[in-house]
Design a protein around this motif. Structure first.
Motif, short mmCIF file in Angstrom:
data_model
loop_
_atom_site.label_atom_id
_atom_site.label_comp_id
_atom_site.label_asym_id
_atom_site.label_seq_id
_atom_site.Cartn_x
_atom_site.Cartn_y
_atom_site.Cartn_z
N LEU A 217 -14.35 2.86 -0.09
CA LEU A 217 -14.23 3.83 -1.17
C LEU A 217 -15.47 3.82 -2.06
O LEU A 217 -15.90 4.84 -2.57
CB LEU A 217 -12.99 3.54 -2.02
N ALA B 255 -10.09 -1.44 2.63
CA ALA B 255 -10.35 0.00 2.56
C ALA B 255 -11.12 0.34 1.29
O ALA B 255 -11.95 1.24 1.27
CB ALA B 255 -9.05 0.78 2.59
N LEU C 239 -9.24 1.63 -16.67
CA LEU C 239 -8.40 2.48 -17.51
C LEU C 239 -6.95 2.46 -17.10
O LEU C 239 -6.06 2.55 -17.91
CB LEU C 239 -8.93 3.92 -17.45
N PHE C 240 -6.74 2.33 -15.80
CA PHE C 240 -5.36 2.31 -15.34
C PHE C 240 -5.23 1.24 -14.27
O PHE C 240 -6.09 1.11 -13.40
CB PHE C 240 -4.98 3.68 -14.75
N THR D 47 -11.91 3.94 -7.65
CA THR D 47 -10.51 3.61 -7.39
C THR D 47 -10.43 2.28 -6.65
O THR D 47 -11.21 2.01 -5.75
CB THR D 47 -9.88 4.71 -6.53
N LEU E 288 0.83 -1.19 0.00
CA LEU E 288 0.00 0.00 0.00
C LEU E 288 0.87 1.26 0.00
O LEU E 288 0.77 2.10 0.88
CB LEU E 288 -0.93 -0.02 1.22
N LEU E 289 1.74 1.34 -0.99
CA LEU E 289 2.60 2.50 -1.19
C LEU E 289 3.47 2.79 0.03
O LEU E 289 3.80 3.92 0.32
CB LEU E 289 1.75 3.73 -1.53
N LEU F 280 -7.79 -0.02 -4.41
CA LEU F 280 -6.52 0.07 -3.72
C LEU F 280 -6.56 -0.91 -2.56
O LEU F 280 -7.22 -0.66 -1.57
CB LEU F 280 -6.30 1.50 -3.22
#
Lengths: 757, 261
Positions: free
Chosen positions: A261, A257, A309-310, A272, A176-177, A274
């Motif tokens: 969202l 999480a 899309l991403f 999103t 998670l980054l 994540l």
């Protein structure tokens, strides 16, 4: 008769947890009749002691367990397995002051063995207990900053830490980054950090080795434990395969999480994705008293996406197959076959034009280690290790596009090492551990390799055919450690060691990214080298209740890497042309004051340090601070048992901000204000500090069920610490510019429910 | 690419975790003022101009002092040479020299004990074939595709400037034929925020043919302006020797206008 007096016999066996049957790593066995004589169990819980014939009392102990004594009449080789009882499982514990003076008596220094159970009480972000976050609270170890998963040891960069999970390399230890680590503490048994002072069996990184071992699983009874928190849930199942002969442990974790969202009104958040998940598996089986096999694996993945899309997903996978064998009572053998991989995939859909980037790093590793317990004064370790690396820096695939896919330009390399080390106690108060590691790194084809000049122009090209061997780098890595016991209570330790590193992580962002690029040593990039000397003084007070240590170190670094001004670290073939090479130096002093026993436990750590690089082409070839240079670093961790079922914990950290490059001036080009930079890393982020609090409440203990609640608050006084700093035009006055700091977290409370049955 | 991903991750993580921004005071060092050059010559009629200014400290207001009394010489590969005249303080203009594609131009500046030099070959112009209005992200927004034929004989570098309803935009859009030499190329231009394409908008696209040094300059200038998360931010790659701030560009110019339907 005289002859019989000097006859020597071996006592050997395993030390286990009576509750779960798990072997205990680093448990000590002392001979009470002989001053400073004893042994510690190895990574598989095995010990071996060779003594002259006689009557002895063995005292066996391990942190958090009740000490056991055993009278032995030694007149032949004997096997003694010990099962220690957990302190917590006794209803009324009267802990006598145990002798816990390993910190003073061990030869090794710069070693930090973490108590996995202590973790549960330290408050952390989102209540997600995390071994890496806790390690960052120790002196000499610094966190990479909020939002970055890495940590810095004694001035080393994040890629200079060798992170091992059951001996398999973990290339990216963050989820998670960077807010969480890949280590699910439910699955862990033992965590040891060597601050560049590791014995000869470890190699491959300059700054540290983080040796993480997974739980083997309870071989006596089935058990389930887990936790439910605000953003994630965990579950661990373990039990015997065949009672007392084999066991398994499976742990899983997933964040949710992203479920919340979906409830968001904002379109950007709603669509999103994540989340991350990970899975730890381990099984072992005793074939007979002398042979045992282990199989363990890890798989974890992060997924980040926006609609279709991403997408960006990344993760590690590791697998370890081990065979422990007792050749005889004195010779312990471990054969290991290891696989590990890290990869990431980026996919972009742009109006039906799909592009995909894939990058991965893989290795296959075969290790053979021996431990030979000669007698109570001598222990010898030796072994060999062969690793085959396959690295795909990046492959770009485009759908519906005239540009042809670029080929899978894998890089191959073969790394070999052999080592021997000798632990020797010539005197009761003097011990040495010295060893030599010989390592080699061979570039293997197929591929084209370039040499560059300082302007980034290719000066030489080497072409290697498939499986053809290119250049080989050999390195000798000597290591010497010494401990001199001044008295029972205090000791002096010294260490010298050389380390080499042949895999380098390129990360030219202040925040780090899962897409940072691993590159192997090549014709152009030389093996990084570090020579470290360190000296330490260790002292215990109040019958070992209080520990104090001060360690100081100096490191000489060679073939260090930094980036050219404005370097672009992409997946392009010529990424090496963006690099500059030079030397470095790191030095510092670390103080640790720690209380391990009693109602109040915890530690206070302080580090004063510096790390600098000198690279031709940066700052007029003068020494400049490395990004991770921080002058002061303080961490305070306190845990207090309020009542038998209530405990509170608090941590406070403070450190000097990272070195950074800021503009000193500005000018105008084509009507736009442009920042003017004068020096690399000449400025500092603002100082960082933060306090966290946690309360743990244990539910009533029932026969088959235990539970606890953990409430924690991250950043209690809402300090706005800088995540990024940008220099921009003042939105209210276009004739002015300003510095804007973005910070991620203010107060974050969280609650977690843990259970076990 | 990798930078774009990092920026995206950064923005996602700041959305995810209640991020907050504030203006802070940072004690930045004073800098000795440095000369900044902006020099252009193109294939449209002159006069061509060279602007000399200086840097200021970061915490000062955006008033950039002009530099007078420099000797600015512009010459070409045909042997023409001219000393430019300072028309207003800091602005030096040409009277004679002509901008012709294919010629190499050299700029010499003598100022305050400095001798700066830069040379630049003006590329042959490339015409824009068509401008297509396209839809992105399944109709979420519209963008333009600029279609043009690349010259296979040369390594080409391009810059596109947007003029929206008569207002010239400052953003830097670049293209190169590194992977598509000699092909029919398509470059996408995006319009965000208040610049979003609306029916009836008149959009003029100015296409510059530039040399490699100016491509590298503009590429790195764009990085400095857009910052991102680079740990080694630095000044743009200078086309001057010795290294100086600014640029000297000899570029060819073509244009095409469309009305958004």
């Amino acid at each position: 008769m005289l002859n019989a007096q000097t006859k020597k016999y071996t006592i050997s066996g395993y030390v286990r947890d009576a509750g779960s049957g798990e072997e205990l790593i680093g448990a000590t066995i002392r001979i009470l009749e002989l001053e400073n004589t004893g042994a510690a169990t190895n990574a598989y819980g095995y010990y071996s002691l060779t003594l002259t014939e006689g009557e002895y009392t063995l005292s066996v102990q391990f942190v958090g367990f009740v000490r056991q004594e055993q009278k032995v009449t030694l007149s032949s080789d004997q096997k003694f397995d010990f099962e220690l009882v957990d302190n917590n499982t006794l209803s009324e514990v009267v802990i006598e002051a145990e002798r816990q003076d390993q910190n003073v008596t061990d030869i090794q220094m710069g070693v930090d063995k973490m108590d996995v159970r202590e973790l549960n009480k330290v408050p952390v972000l989102m209540g997600e207990k995390d071994i890496i976050k806790t390690i960052q609270l120790r002196p000499g170890v610094k966190n990479g900053g909020e939002g970055t998963g890495g940590f810095f040891v004694r001035g080393g960069a994040a890629d200079q830490n060798l992170i091992l999970l059951d001996e398999a390399t973990v290339y990216n230890a963050s989820h998670l980054l960077g807010f969480f680590s890949v280590f699910n503490s439910d699955a862990l048994k033992d965590v040891t950090l060597y601050k560049g002072t590791q014995p000869a069996e470890f190699g491959g990184r300059l700054a540290s080795v983080l040796d993480v071992r997974m739980k083997d699983g309870n071989n006596k009874k089935f058990g389930v434990d887990g936790g439910i928190g605000l953003i994630s849930a965990r579950l661990n199942v373990e039990g015997p395969i065949v009672k007392d002969k084999g066991s398994f442990s499976i742990s899983g974790r997933r964040t949710y999480a992203d479920v919340f969202l979906k409830l968001s009104k904002e379109d950007a958040l709603k669509n999103t994705q994540l989340y991350f998940y990970d899975l730890n598996l381990k099984a072992n089986y005793k074939i007979n008293n002398r042979n045992r096999i282990y199989l363990s694996g890890y798989f974890g993945r992060d997924v980040l996406g926006f609609r279709d899309l991403f997408g960006l997903d990344w993760g590690n996978a590791t697998g370890t197959l081990r065979w422990n064998s007792l050749v005889n009572d004195k010779l312990f053998s471990n054969t290991t076959l290891i696989f590990s991989e890290y990869n990431y995939k980026v996919s972009i859909d742009f109006s039906g034009n799909k592009a995909e980037i894939v990058s991965r790093i893989q290795n296959y590793n075969l290790k053979q280690d021996f431990q030979y317990f000669v007698n109570s004064e001598n222990k010898i370790k030796f072994g060999v290790n062969s690793i085959f690396h396959r690295i795909l820096p990046g492959k770009l695939a485009l759908e519906n596009n005239p540009i042809p896919d670029n080929k899978e330009n894998n890089r191959y390399a073969w790394e070999n090492a052999a080592y021997v080390s000798h632990e020797w106690k010539p005197l009761k108060r003097l011990g040495f551990e010295y060893g030599l590691r010989v390592s080699s790194f061979t570039i293997v084809g197929q591929g084209e390799f370039y040499d560059y000049d300082n302007d980034g122009n290719i000066t030489d090209t080497t072409r290697l055919g498939s499986s053809e061997f290119g250049k080989t780098y050999f390195n000798l890595e000597p290591r010497v450690g010494m401990n001199f016991l001044l008295s029972e209570r205090h000791s002096l330790k010294a260490f010298y060691g050389r380390n080499t590193q042949n895999l380098h992580l390129l990360s030219n962002s202040t925040t780090g990214s899962p897409t940072d690029l691993w590159i192997p040593t090549s014709y152009n990039v030389k093996p990084e080298l570090s020579d470290q000397v360190s000296l330490g003084y260790f002292r215990n007070f109040l019958n070992n209740k209080l520990e104090f240590s001060v360690e100081t170190y100096y490191k000489w670094l060679q073939n260090q890497i930094d980036y050219k001004d404005g370097a672009q670290i992409g997946i392009n073939q010529s990424v090496e042309s963006e690099l500059l090479f030079g030397t470095g130096r790191a030095y510092g002093i670390e103080f640790l004051f720690r209380k391990k026993l009693g109602k109040l436990t915890g530690w206070v750590g302080y580090t004063l340090s510096r790390v600098e690089k000198r690279i031709e082409g940066i700052n007029n070839s003068e020494y400049y601070p490395a990004r991770q240079d921080r002058t002061h670093d303080i961490s305070i961790v306190l845990m207090y048992e309020l009542a038998p079922r209530w405990s509170v914990a608090a941590t406070w950290v403070y450190y000097t901000g990272n070195a950074a490059t800021f503009p000193s001036g500005k000018y105008e080009i084509q009507g736009q204000v442009v920042n003017y930079f004068t020096e690399r890393n000449a400025y500092r982020f603002p100082d960082y500090h933060r306090m966290d609090l946690g309360i743990t409440f244990d539910g009533k203990k029932r026969k088959r069920f235990e539970s606890s609640w953990n409430l924690s608050v991250y950043n209690v006084y809402a300090r706005e610490n800088a995540f990024t700093i940008t220099f921009q035009e003042d939105p209210n006055d276009s004739s002015k510019t300003q510095a804007v700091q973005t910070s991620l977290f203010r107060i974050i409370p969280s609650i977690t429910y843990n259970f076990k049955f | 690419m990798s930078n774009k991903i990092q920026t995206l991750i950064l923005s996602l993580s700041t959305i995810m975790f209640v991020a907050c921004e504030k203006v802070i005071d940072i004690d930045l060092n004073d800098v000795e003022p440095k000369i900044v050059v902006e020099a252009n010559i193109d294939d449209i009629e002159g006069p061509y101009q060279v602007k000399l200014t200086k840097t200021v400290n970061y915490n000062q207001s955006n008033m950039f002092p002009t530099v007078s009394d420099a000797v600015v010489t512009l010459s070409d590969s045909e042997g023409n040479t001219e000393v430019l005249v300072e028309s207003v303080p800091g602005i030096y203009v040409s009277t004679l020299i002509e901008g012709v594609p294919g010629r190499t131009y050299t700029l010499d500046i003598e100022v305050e004990d400095l001798l700066l030099k830069s040379s630049c070959k003006m590329p042959i112009p490339t015409e824009i074939d068509t401008i297509l209005v396209e839809e992105g992200f399944f109709g979420a927004f519209r963008y333009l595709s600029i279609v043009f034929q690349d010259d296979p004989a040369e390594q080409n570098y391009y810059r596109f400037i947007k003029v929206i309803n008569g207002i010239t935009k400052k953003d830097i859009n670049l293209a190169t034929d590194q992977l598509t030499n000699g092909e029919l190329m398509t470059s996408s231009l995006f319009f965000f925020g208040s610049d979003s394409l609306k029916s009836g908008d008149e959009i003029e696209i100015i296409m510059h043919g530039i040399d490699k040094a100016n491509y590298d300059y503009l590429r790195t200038l764009n990085e400095v302006i857009n910052q991102g998360v680079s740990a080694t931010p630095a000044n743009p790659i200078s086309p001057f020797s010795p290294v100086a701030l600014g640029y000297f560009s000899a570029h060819s110019v073509t244009r095409k206008t469309i009305i958004i339907p």
